[in-house]
Write an enzyme that holds these catalytic residues in place. Structure first.
Site, PDB file in Angstrom:
ATOM      1  CD  GLU A 178      39.974  44.698  42.514  1.00 17.57           C
ATOM      2  OE1 GLU A 178      41.126  44.280  42.660  1.00 17.57           O
ATOM      3  OE2 GLU A 178      39.179  44.196  41.700  1.00 17.57           O
ATOM      4  CD  GLU A 366      38.709  46.250  37.616  1.00 21.74           C
ATOM      5  OE1 GLU A 366      39.255  45.142  37.763  1.00 21.74           O
ATOM      6  OE2 GLU A 366      39.231  47.323  37.972  1.00 21.74           O
TER       7      GLU A 366
HETATM    8  C1  BGC Z   1      42.218  45.278  39.185  1.00 26.07           C
HETATM    9  C2  BGC Z   1      42.841  45.510  37.841  1.00 26.07           C
HETATM   10  C3  BGC Z   1      43.459  44.219  37.336  1.00 26.07           C
HETATM   11  C4  BGC Z   1      42.368  43.186  37.193  1.00 26.07           C
HETATM   12  C5  BGC Z   1      42.845  41.837  36.699  1.00 26.07           C
HETATM   13  C6  BGC Z   1      41.530  43.967  39.345  1.00 26.07           C
HETATM   14  O1  BGC Z   1      41.998  43.366  40.505  1.00 26.07           O
HETATM   15  O2  BGC Z   1      41.410  46.363  39.542  1.00 26.07           O
HETATM   16  O3  BGC Z   1      43.758  46.545  37.938  1.00 26.07           O
HETATM   17  O4  BGC Z   1      44.141  44.387  36.142  1.00 26.07           O
HETATM   18  O5  BGC Z   1      41.744  42.976  38.427  1.00 26.07           O
HETATM   19  O6  BGC Z   1      43.766  41.305  37.570  1.00 26.07           O
END
Ligand code: BGC
Length: 456
Positions: A178, A366
């Protein structure tokens, strides 16, 4: 309040509909889980310094112990195996390998990642490595960090070293995590490490991250032709607060910043200057030939999606002239991060990325949610998280059924961890952590994911 429809284990969301080759996994990052910030020769990262400044992190929490993954990695990898999760995405801490960012190697750091990789393989878990998840060696920040073009060389040394060391066992690499967030929050808003503010830091940081993103891909491929190389991008579907002309224009500008700034130069489309004119200033940091150096040939694109944004035109917001309206103000169902639960957004983002020529595969690297979990009778009943994941998965399935190039899904995250400026308050894990005792408790969502993954 908008309700998430209740789903149970017999709902029609079933692993088999995604096909046999779909990649299922779980994601973590080094800084958020490892702790051991100065153990065994690790150098300081920008976050090790940033958390010391009072008022930067909610409740003045610090990641310096986190989930102690550095010492408890065996337990956690055994949990991954026990949950039948076939792929584990984690990141390497640059300053654990190179305490000063470049030059002298810390062999104990290399040994640590060797132990993780070996244990994963022994347990039949495929390790996926993110090379940079926001923890820059502080020695490099002293020289300007991401705002110094030299970072392209520093990063190349680090990437090449990791690839040489681990290529015999690593098939899947992600170059950056990101970049929009670490440049925006770290070099424009100053709310993440290193805490810098303003365009003069942000624009060079963006351009150098774009160069590193592409160069990292090329370096890995030149060392390991058979590797599958990607990079990850944050994305949020953006809606207008109302359909006024001004608000619709605010959506366009926000989308250019939030969703297009890093992927488009990699695809050879350049920066989205036409839709976001202030970006023209980035040309001050470009050198002849950079357009070519910005291009990357990724085997897959990791997209990371949690929520959507609803924006309004706001003249006084510099450059972007748009403002997101927080979920609680809109009175919509939201998580502990005040992020709206909006499953349709993940489908919209897959569709948006799928439209680009040149994207071969998309993986959700994610997706997940923070809710206020608590332990009762040794159990964590986090049915909201189960509903969240199954609702988002239904949308991923919709994309898959429409023939979009979606090829995998990773939950964020394995364990509760250090959520950057929010400290330990938001709990994203499928596994609960008692941060006093480091006791692990598998939540109901962990059991649900195991059952889901056990379907043939
Ligand atoms: C990131 C993580 C973060 C998650 C929740 C993403 O932006 O890669 O490191 O914990 O979102 O905020």
């Amino acid at each position: 309040m908008r309700k998430i429809p209740r789903l149970n284990l017999h709902s029609d969301i079933n692993k088999k509909y995604f096909g046999k080759d779909f990649h299922w996994g779980i994601s973590t990052s080094a800084l958020q889980t490892e702790g051991a910030f100065d153990q065994d020769g690790k150098g300081l990262s920008t976050w090790d310094v940033f958390v010391e400044k009072r008022g930067k992190i909610l409740n003045n929490h610090s990641h310096k112990t986190a989930a102690d993954f550095y010492n408890l990695y065996k337990t956690d990898i055994e949990i991954i195996a026990s949950l039948n999760i076939p792929n584990f995405r984690f990141s390497i801490s640059w300053s654990r390998i190179f305490p000063n960012g470049i030059g002298k190697v810390n062999q104990k750091g290399v040994d640590f990642y060797n132990r993780i990789i070996d244990l994963c393989i022994e347990k039949n878990i495929e390790p996926w490595i993110t090379l940079y998840h926001w923890d820059l060696p502080n020695e490099l920040e002293k020289k300007g960090g991401w705002a110094n073009r030299e970072i392209v060389n520093w990063f190349e040394e680090y990437v090449a070293f990791c690839c040489q060391k681990f290529k015999d066992r690593i098939k899947y690499w992600m170059v950056l995590n990101e970049p929009m967030v670490f440049t925006g929050s770290g070099y424009y808003l100053g709310v993440h490490a290193p805490g810098k503010k303003g365009l003069k830091h942000f624009l060079p940081a963006v351009h150098h991250a774009v160069l590193c993103q592409a160069n990292g891909q090329k370096i890995i491929k030149s060392i390991q032709a058979t590797a599958s190389v990607g990079s990850t991008f944050s994305c949020s579907y953006i809606s207008a607060f109302s359909n006024s002309k001004k608000n619709l224009a605010a959506v366009k500008r926000s989308d250019a910043l939030v969703n297009r700034l890093f992927i488009e130069p990699a695809l050879g489309l350049g920066y989205p200057i036409a839709d976001l004119p202030f970006l023209k200033q980035i040309e001050n940091y470009m050198k002849p030939g950079d357009e070519e150096l910005m291009k990357a040939d990724f085997d897959f694109i990791g997209i990371q999606n949690y929520t959507r944004e609803v924006v309004k035109h706001k003249f006084y917001v510099p450059y972007i002239k748009a403002k997101p309206i927080p979920a609680n103000k809109r009175k919509v169902f939201h998580t502990s991060m005040n992020w709206e639960v909006y499953p349709e957004g993940i489908y919209e983002m897959i569709k948006q990325f799928d439209k680009y020529d040149g994207i071969k595969k998309i993986i959700i690297t994610e997706n997940g949610a923070a809710f206020p979990d608590s332990i009762e009778n040794e159990k964590v009943n986090d049915s909201q998280r189960v509903h969240f994941i199954s609702n988002y998965l239904e949308q991923v399935l919709k994309a898959k059924k429409e023939g979009l190039k979606i090829d995998g899904y990773f939950v964020w995250s394995l364990t509760d961890n250090f959520e950057w400026a929010e400290g330990y308050h938001p709990r994203f894990g499928l596994v609960h952590i008692d941060f006093e005792t480091q006791k692990r408790t598998i939540k109901e969502s962990g059991v649900w994911y195991k059952t889901f993954l056990s379907n043939q």
